[in-house]
Write a protein that holds these residues in place. Structure first.
Motif, PDB file in Angstrom:
ATOM      1  N   ILE A 157       0.866  -1.168   0.000  1.00 33.16           N
ATOM      2  CA  ILE A 157       0.000   0.000   0.000  1.00 33.16           C
ATOM      3  C   ILE A 157       0.908   1.224   0.000  1.00 33.16           C
ATOM      4  O   ILE A 157       1.722   1.403   0.912  1.00 33.16           O
ATOM      5  N   SER A 158       0.776   2.067  -1.002  1.00 31.56           N
ATOM      6  CA  SER A 158       1.683   3.194  -1.164  1.00 31.56           C
ATOM      7  C   SER A 158       1.363   4.319  -0.185  1.00 31.56           C
ATOM      8  O   SER A 158       0.197   4.621   0.080  1.00 31.56           O
ATOM      9  N   ALA A 159       2.427   4.974   0.304  1.00 26.50           N
ATOM     10  CA  ALA A 159       2.252   6.150   1.155  1.00 26.50           C
ATOM     11  C   ALA A 159       1.736   7.337   0.361  1.00 26.50           C
ATOM     12  O   ALA A 159       1.363   8.360   0.946  1.00 26.50           O
ATOM     13  N   ASN A 160       1.703   7.229  -0.962  1.00 24.45           N
ATOM     14  CA  ASN A 160       1.123   8.288  -1.788  1.00 24.45           C
ATOM     15  C   ASN A 160      -0.394   8.168  -1.883  1.00 24.45           C
ATOM     16  O   ASN A 160      -1.035   9.019  -2.508  1.00 24.45           O
ATOM     17  N   SER A 161      -0.974   7.125  -1.311  1.00 24.67           N
ATOM     18  CA  SER A 161      -2.429   7.016  -1.257  1.00 24.67           C
ATOM     19  C   SER A 161      -2.973   8.197  -0.454  1.00 24.67           C
ATOM     20  O   SER A 161      -2.429   8.553   0.588  1.00 24.67           O
ATOM     21  N   THR A 162      -4.045   8.780  -0.947  1.00 20.10           N
ATOM     22  CA  THR A 162      -4.551  10.012  -0.354  1.00 20.10           C
ATOM     23  C   THR A 162      -5.994   9.867   0.088  1.00 20.10           C
ATOM     24  O   THR A 162      -6.818   9.294  -0.634  1.00 20.10           O
ATOM     25  N   LEU A 163      -6.313  10.395   1.265  1.00 14.66           N
ATOM     26  CA  LEU A 163      -7.678  10.406   1.771  1.00 14.66           C
ATOM     27  C   LEU A 163      -8.081  11.829   2.161  1.00 14.66           C
ATOM     28  O   LEU A 163      -7.270  12.594   2.699  1.00 14.66           O
TER      29      LEU A 163
END
Length: 201
Positions: free
Chosen positions: A188-194
């Motif tokens: 799971i990438s740390a660039n995933s955005t919420l």
């Protein structure tokens, strides 16, 4: 900061046309300004009120990087290293603790969660990777479940799975965001955005 200054910031943001020109920080600057304007009664030099309800909670930022485990439902939570947030009075948002839910309700509210989770497989197993979001009610039951399943057939595929979720929460209820795969592991990438917004009702 008065209403006209906030309006100028919003107009400048709206006029951005270059790819990736709108950053979490540029949006956060506007939200901070609006929140400050609300906190002082919406006065400023314009004397106008703010449309944001008092007690509004929000988070805009990234999730914690994660290597998932096969056949285990792995929680996804936010990372407070690169984010902007105001929280605590309506919801508590979990940061950097995978043993906790994504968020917990403090007072009755409407929660909206949008964004994306980017993942990549680490091995050659063919399997569906399932991103699921749901709430636990005060009876301990999973309700209002939403999920996206992405089918992987090799190790070179990278997907950004959209998140678009809304629910009403009562105090004590929680929202969980998880990953599951019957075979193989995923990054799971740390660039995933919420973007999480909770509006008191």
């Amino acid at each position: 900061m008065d209403k006209s200054t906030i309006t100028s910031l919003i107009n400048a943001l709206a006029n951005q046309t270059a790819a990736n020109s709108i950053t979490p920080q540029s949006l956060a600057n506007i939200l901070h300004a609006i929140n400050e304007n609300t906190g002082n009664g919406g006065g400023g030099s314009s004397g106008g009120g703010s449309s944001l309800p008092l007690g509004l909670n929000w988070f805009f930022g990234h999730v914690c990087q994660l290597t998932t485990t096969a056949a285990v439902e792995c929680p996804i939570v936010t990372d407070d290293t690169d984010c902007s947030s105001i929280c605590g009075s309506v919801i508590d948002i979990t940061t950097n603790d995978s043993d906790e839910p994504l968020l917990r309700c403090v007072s009755r509210c409407l929660v909206e969660i949008t964004g994306f989770v980017t993942l990549k497989v680490n091995d050659s197993y063919t399997a569906d990777r399932i991103i699921q979001i749901y709430k636990y009610d005060t009876e301990g039951e999973r309700t209002q479940i939403a999920m996206n399943a992405v089918h992987f057939t090799g190790t070179t595929q990278i997907f950004s799975v959209p998140i678009n979720y809304m629910c009403f929460l009562d105090p004590g209820e929680t929202v969980h965001l998880t990953h599951f795969s019957s075979n193989g592991t995923s990054n799971i990438s740390a660039n995933s955005t919420l973007y999480i917004k909770a509006t008191p009702i």
